[in-house]
Enzyme design. Structure first.
Site, PDB file in Angstrom:
ATOM      1  N   ARG A 108      34.338  -2.064 -13.624  1.00  0.00           N
ATOM      2  CA  ARG A 108      35.760  -2.396 -13.606  1.00  0.00           C
ATOM      3  C   ARG A 108      36.432  -1.962 -14.902  1.00  0.00           C
ATOM      4  NH1 ARG A 108      37.843  -8.548 -12.451  1.00  0.00           N
ATOM      5  NH2 ARG A 108      36.778  -8.987 -14.415  1.00  0.00           N
ATOM      6  N   TYR A 474      44.664   5.027  -3.486  1.00  0.00           N
ATOM      7  CA  TYR A 474      45.271   4.021  -2.618  1.00  0.00           C
ATOM      8  C   TYR A 474      44.184   3.522  -1.655  1.00  0.00           C
ATOM      9  CZ  TYR A 474      49.878   5.413  -4.368  1.00  0.00           C
ATOM     10  OH  TYR A 474      50.974   5.668  -5.158  1.00  0.00           O
TER      11      TYR A 474
END
Ligand SMILES: Cc1cc2nc3c(=O)[nH]c(=O)nc-3n(C[C@H](O)[C@H](O)[C@H](O)COP(=O)(O)OP(=O)(O)OC[C@H]3O[C@@H](n4cnc5c(N)ncnc54)[C@H](O)[C@@H]3O)c2cc1C
Ligand SMILES: *[C@@H]1O[C@H](CO)[C@@H](O)[C@H](O)[C@H]1NC(C)=O
Ligand SMILES: *[C@@H]1O[C@H](CO)[C@@H](O)[C@H](O)[C@H]1NC(C)=O
Ligand SMILES: *[C@@H]1O[C@H](CO)[C@@H](O)[C@H](O)[C@H]1NC(C)=O
Ligand SMILES: *[C@@H]1O[C@H](CO)[C@@H](O)[C@H](O)[C@H]1NC(C)=O
Ligand SMILES: *[C@@H]1O[C@H](CO)[C@@H](O)[C@H](O)[C@H]1NC(C)=O
Ligand SMILES: *[C@@H]1O[C@H](CO)[C@@H](O)[C@H](O)[C@H]1NC(C)=O
Ligand SMILES: *[C@@H]1O[C@H](CO)[C@@H](O)[C@H](O)[C@H]1NC(C)=O
Ligand SMILES: *[C@@H]1O[C@H](CO)[C@@H](O)[C@H](O)[C@H]1NC(C)=O
Length: 532
Positions: A108, A474
């Protein structure tokens, strides 16, 4: 034979279920023991980077880099541990120890993954957090910078502008997005028509590979360097840092936001926008944002399309260009605001006029809303009658809204194989569908996700097909995915060809060479080639 087989299976089932419940805690124990043994950097004790459920700040550390509230519920699986690396050696140790203890690892940086893949898995897992590794070193003599994966776009923009008034970097509009995920997924923003994507302006990188070694461009070779510039970093290794080429912008740029409702001719204007926006001077980027608003009659809804622009030049030249090529917009001098490029990034991030540029230094604030977003690419002008049908559907499916991002310019000059990002020449615009809500019950969630899927379905005739393309940044699990614990090649072909088209198989080759055991994986990662 039969009896002993039977008792063997009963015993083994009992054994197996006990093993499974014990396995995760054993694996965690192994992992935690392994970490200090695998770091040899006395000035950077790894204990200061490790959070387990026993640490008071485990929860806040996990939450502060979750962007989507959909993945911040009590039923969202939580990591066994978080390593928030303070030094490169911590990244190396986390890779080695997660691998040796058989734990899945999620990487992350900014935590903006739409489907939470950087911090959620349904098998026992740990998070390698990159937010502490966020240095930005600018070298104006070569007009380049080294930026670490945990730097946000806002920090990169701010630091460039703090050094020069005429330099910039092409990347996204949301300042809290992380360089780790954003660049490795392509990265596009308002400089796309002038300079292409972020990945078109990256010249070197440092990555930790599956053996825990640090490789730069020369050491990793051109194939891996190609793959991480748009193919998603998380399939190949951990990006530590990127070397970026700064680009030139004028001291003064111009922006506008011009909203037009259906009653003000929005359908005709956006019909023309489709025809001209990709052909205009590449100094101009224009986005059209259709959304549902209240109509002039009480209780009635209409569509408003907001036209947003960044022009790399002064307002008189912009007015002139729009007057000549796109007079339907009816742009007026008072619509145009001149400013520095850095101020335009604050405008695009939707902060109120006059917000100080220091707002770009704000770190992610944790999840504000629940959301689901989807993407599409358009190659042919959508006819007016179809536009009218889309508006009707949007009004029914409120609060859906869209972003239409004009292509052309530099995007048409770069080959579809230069990077894994294949959507280059011949596209008119990219669509992003958005729906957000702030009340988290299942009913609302199910209703809203169904709404956005319905609108996406209805758009089928107007967008790319075979495959119906999508944009990796996306992220959308609706287009195909694997479970957390296995990577099926056939399933990967489905989402892989939508994100990468013909580049998918080259990504598979790179994966097979650098991570044949498939340690770096998630629900939409690149699979190694299956052996037969
Ligand atoms: C509000 C908002 C606005 C956005 N605007 C834009 C935009 O204008 N343009 C655009 O292109 N995109 C945009 N995005 C999408 C964004 O670029 C992607 O979600 C991107 O992947 C986020 O990167 P991150 O590091 O913040 O996310 P993360 O959730 O940390 O990571 C995303 C993915 O990258 C992997 N990853 C992260 N760091 C590393 C690393 N160091 N090494 C290897 N893999 C890594 C993760 O494992 C995960 O698969 C936007 C997203 C949001 C939520
Ligand atoms: C870590 O190192 C210690 C002492 O050096 C050793 O006792 C222990 O077995 C090691 N643990 C692992 C998991 O390697
Ligand atoms: C978490 O707790 C452990 C055990 O008390 C401690 O060693 C470690 O330093 C703590 N982590 C952080 C980041 O403070
Ligand atoms: C901006 O530059 C000045 C002068 O070089 C420096 O003192 C300041 O710390 C910089 N600001 C940031 C946020 O880096
Ligand atoms: C739109 O109208 C509804 C009532 O019909 C009202 O509750 C709402 O506040 C209005 N929204 C805006 C943005 O004016
Ligand atoms: C556009 O150009 C025409 C002539 O070229 C001029 O008459 C008109 O005033 C201009 N309109 C605007 C809004 O600048
Ligand atoms: C995705 O949708 C949500 C909800 O509408 C929105 O807040 C977010 O900004 C969208 N992402 C982008 C990149 O626009
Ligand atoms: C939503 O549904 C899932 C499974 O379908 C369930 O596990 C969860 O508890 C539900 N959440 C709420 C808020 O009802
Ligand atoms: C993955 O998990 C599912 C459900 O828990 C299980 O049925 C399947 O066998 C697992 N696959 C692998 C490869 O472990």
């Amino acid at each position: 034979m039969k009896a002993s087989y039977y008792s063997f299976s009963v015993v083994s089932i009992l054994l197996l279920s006990t093993l499974i419940s014990l396995a995760a805690s054993d694996q965690l124990g192994d992992f935690l023991q392994c970490l200090p043994n695998s770091t040899h950097s006395p000035s950077w004790p790894i204990s200061q980077a490790i959070y387990t459920a026993n640490n008071a700040s485990f929860d806040s550390t996990l939450r502060s880099y979750i962007n989507n509230r959909r993945f911040l519920t009590s039923s969202t699986p939580k990591p066994l541990a978080i390593v928030a690396a303070l030094h490169e050696s911590h990244v190396q140790a986390t890779v080695r120890c997660a691998k040796s203890s058989g734990l899945q690892m999620r990487i992350r940086s900014g935590g903006h993954d739409y489907e939470g893949l950087s911090y959620v898995s349904s098998v026992p897992f740990v998070i390698l957090d990159m937010f502490n590794l966020r240095s930005i070193e600018i070298d104006m003599s070569t007009e380049t910078a080294w930026v670490q994966a945990g730097a946000t776009l806002g920090e990169i923009y701010y630091n460039i502008a703090n050094t020069s008034n005429v330099h910039a970097f092409p990347a996204g509009v949301c300042p809290t997005v992380g360089a780790g995920g954003h660049f490795s997924g392509g990265g596009y923003g308002t400089l796309m028509r002038k300079y292409g994507l972020s990945v078109d302006n990256i010249v070197d990188a440092q990555i930790v590979d599956v053996s825990g070694n640090i490789l730069d461009r020369k050491a990793m070779g051109e194939d891996l360097f190609w793959a991480i510039r748009g193919g998603g970093g998380a399939s190949f290794g951990v990006i530590l840092s990127w070397k970026i080429n700064l680009v030139r912008v004028p001291e003064t740029v111009t922006v506008f936001r011009v909203p037009r409702t259906l009653e003000q001719g929005a359908t005709h204007i956006v019909y023309r926008w489709q025809q001209v926006a990709t052909k205009l001077d590449s100094n101009l980027f224009m986005r059209a944002m259709p959304q549902v608003v209240n109509g002039s009659v009480e209780g009635q809804k209409t569509i408003e399309i907001a036209f947003y622009a960044l022009f790399l030049g002064r307002s008189d030249a912009l007015l002139d260009m729009i007057n000549k090529s796109f007079p339907e917009l009816g742009l007026k001098p008072e619509d145009c605001k001149e400013m520095r490029w850095i101020e335009s990034t604050v405008f695009w991030a939707d902060f109120p006029n006059g917000t100080p540029i220091e707002v770009l230094l704000n770190r992610p604030q944790g999840a504000q809303i629940f959301y689901k977003n989807k993407s599409d690419f358009v190659k042919d002008v959508i006819p007016k009658e179809a536009l009218k049908r889309i508006w009707k559907l949007m009004i029914k499916a409120e609060p859906i809204w869209m972003q239409w991002n004009a292509y052309g310019g530099r995007m048409s000059e770069i080959s579809g194989t230069a990077t894994p990002f294949p959507h280059r020449d011949g596209y008119l615009f990219k669509i992003q569908y958005n729906i957000g809500w702030d009340e988290g019950g299942n009913e609302t969630t199910v209703r809203n996700i169904n709404l956005i899927r319905k609108v996406h379905d209805a758009m089928t005739p107007y967008v790319t097909r075979d495959p119906r393309e999508a944009f990796l940044n996306y992220r959308d699990l609706d287009i195909g995915s694997n479970p957390s614990n296995e990577t099926n090649f056939e399933k990967a072909v489905i989402y892989g060809s939508k994100y990468f088209k013909h580049n998918f198989l080259r990504l598979v080759d790179v994966k097979t060479k650098f991570d044949p055991q498939n340690f770096f994986r998630n629900e939409q990662s690149i699979p190694p080639r299956p052996h037969h």
